[in-house]
Design a protein around this motif. Structure first.
Motif, PDB file in Angstrom:
ATOM      1  N   ALA A  84      29.439  20.854 -24.618  1.00  0.00           N
ATOM      2  CA  ALA A  84      28.888  22.185 -24.382  1.00  0.00           C
ATOM      3  C   ALA A  84      29.585  22.901 -23.223  1.00  0.00           C
ATOM      4  CB  ALA A  84      27.386  22.083 -24.108  1.00  0.00           C
ATOM      5  N   ASP A  85      30.303  22.176 -22.373  1.00  0.00           N
ATOM      6  CA  ASP A  85      31.007  22.774 -21.239  1.00  0.00           C
ATOM      7  C   ASP A  85      32.370  23.360 -21.611  1.00  0.00           C
ATOM      8  OD1 ASP A  85      29.076  22.372 -19.305  1.00  0.00           O
ATOM      9  OD2 ASP A  85      29.913  20.464 -18.626  1.00  0.00           O
ATOM     10  N   PHE A  86      32.815  23.143 -22.834  1.00  0.00           N
ATOM     11  CA  PHE A  86      34.163  23.562 -23.219  1.00  0.00           C
ATOM     12  C   PHE A  86      34.368  25.070 -23.039  1.00  0.00           C
ATOM     13  CE2 PHE A  86      37.611  24.616 -26.154  1.00  0.00           C
ATOM     14  CZ  PHE A  86      38.574  23.740 -25.703  1.00  0.00           C
ATOM     15  N   ALA A  87      33.426  25.883 -23.503  1.00  0.00           N
ATOM     16  CA  ALA A  87      33.563  27.340 -23.392  1.00  0.00           C
ATOM     17  C   ALA A  87      33.613  27.782 -21.934  1.00  0.00           C
ATOM     18  CB  ALA A  87      32.422  28.036 -24.124  1.00  0.00           C
ATOM     19  N   GLY A  88      32.769  27.214 -21.085  1.00  0.00           N
ATOM     20  CA  GLY A  88      32.776  27.559 -19.666  1.00  0.00           C
ATOM     21  C   GLY A  88      34.056  27.135 -18.974  1.00  0.00           C
ATOM     22  N   MET A  89      34.586  25.972 -19.359  1.00  0.00           N
ATOM     23  CA  MET A  89      35.858  25.523 -18.797  1.00  0.00           C
ATOM     24  C   MET A  89      36.952  26.512 -19.185  1.00  0.00           C
ATOM     25  SD  MET A  89      38.981  24.038 -19.600  1.00  0.00           S
ATOM     26  CE  MET A  89      38.655  23.514 -21.270  1.00  0.00           C
ATOM     27  N   ASN A  90      36.977  26.928 -20.453  1.00  0.00           N
ATOM     28  CA  ASN A  90      37.976  27.893 -20.915  1.00  0.00           C
ATOM     29  C   ASN A  90      37.847  29.229 -20.190  1.00  0.00           C
ATOM     30  OD1 ASN A  90      39.817  26.800 -22.694  1.00  0.00           O
ATOM     31  ND2 ASN A  90      38.497  27.057 -24.459  1.00  0.00           N
ATOM     32  N   GLU A  91      36.621  29.631 -19.895  1.00  0.00           N
ATOM     33  CA  GLU A  91      36.379  30.885 -19.180  1.00  0.00           C
ATOM     34  C   GLU A  91      37.117  30.884 -17.841  1.00  0.00           C
ATOM     35  OE1 GLU A  91      32.553  32.610 -16.862  1.00  0.00           O
ATOM     36  OE2 GLU A  91      32.186  32.011 -18.941  1.00  0.00           O
ATOM     37  N   GLU A  92      37.057  29.776 -17.115  1.00  0.00           N
ATOM     38  CA  GLU A  92      37.770  29.667 -15.842  1.00  0.00           C
ATOM     39  C   GLU A  92      39.258  29.434 -16.060  1.00  0.00           C
ATOM     40  OE1 GLU A  92      38.395  29.853 -11.821  1.00  0.00           O
ATOM     41  OE2 GLU A  92      36.552  30.342 -12.884  1.00  0.00           O
ATOM     42  N   TRP A  93      39.608  28.637 -17.060  1.00  0.00           N
ATOM     43  CA  TRP A  93      41.001  28.275 -17.349  1.00  0.00           C
ATOM     44  C   TRP A  93      41.879  29.507 -17.519  1.00  0.00           C
ATOM     45  CZ3 TRP A  93      43.377  23.608 -17.276  1.00  0.00           C
ATOM     46  CH2 TRP A  93      44.638  23.517 -17.864  1.00  0.00           C
ATOM     47  N   VAL A  94      41.409  30.489 -18.292  1.00  0.00           N
ATOM     48  CA  VAL A  94      42.242  31.665 -18.579  1.00  0.00           C
ATOM     49  C   VAL A  94      42.485  32.512 -17.332  1.00  0.00           C
ATOM     50  CG1 VAL A  94      41.617  31.751 -21.020  1.00  0.00           C
ATOM     51  CG2 VAL A  94      40.330  33.120 -19.385  1.00  0.00           C
ATOM     52  N   LYS A  95      41.672  32.358 -16.299  1.00  0.00           N
ATOM     53  CA  LYS A  95      41.936  33.059 -15.043  1.00  0.00           C
ATOM     54  C   LYS A  95      43.166  32.476 -14.345  1.00  0.00           C
ATOM     55  CE  LYS A  95      37.052  34.098 -14.313  1.00  0.00           C
ATOM     56  NZ  LYS A  95      35.869  33.796 -13.479  1.00  0.00           N
TER      57      LYS A  95
END
Length: 126
Positions: A84-95
């Protein structure tokens, strides 16, 4: 071919069983890096975004010590505690990687460290 062990106090210290990073064959191999503060040793943040950010700050410090940078990362492995953390990790990753991101793979954390949600390893040009 020579290899060089990379170590910096600006990122959490590794256990005696591995190095923060190793430079070899023109590449820098950064070990799985946690969201721990290098000064206090405590995990930074409770959200996946905060912890991803701290992992990348730590990796950036290790790469800098090796004479490299996040812009030179060619591959990354992201290991998360919960799917479930994958989307949140991606949210920060793209920054951190807004264009031309590195190749990436993911996995689930094989062990539970209290409070830790993510660990990231990278390979960068040296």
């Amino acid at each position: 071919m020579a290899r060089e062990i990379i170590r910096t106090a600006n990122a959490p210290g590794p256990s005696p069983t591995y190095s923060q990073a190793v430079r070899a064959a023109g590449l820098v191999f950064v070990s799985g890096t946690s969201p721990h503060d290098p000064v206090t040793g405590k995990i930074v943040g409770e959200t996946i975004q905060e912890q991803t950010r701290q992992c990348l700050k730590n990796i950036s410090a290790i790469l800098e010590a090796a004479g490299s940078s996040l812009e030179r990362v060619v591959s990354a492995t992201v290991i998360i505690l919960e799917e479930a953390d994958f989307a949140g990790m991606n949210e920060e990753w793209v920054k951190w990687f807004p264009v031309n991101p590195p190749a990436r793979q993911g996995a689930k954390l094989p062990v539970r460290i209290p409070g830790m949600r993510v660990s990231i390893a990278v390979i960068a040009e040296g």
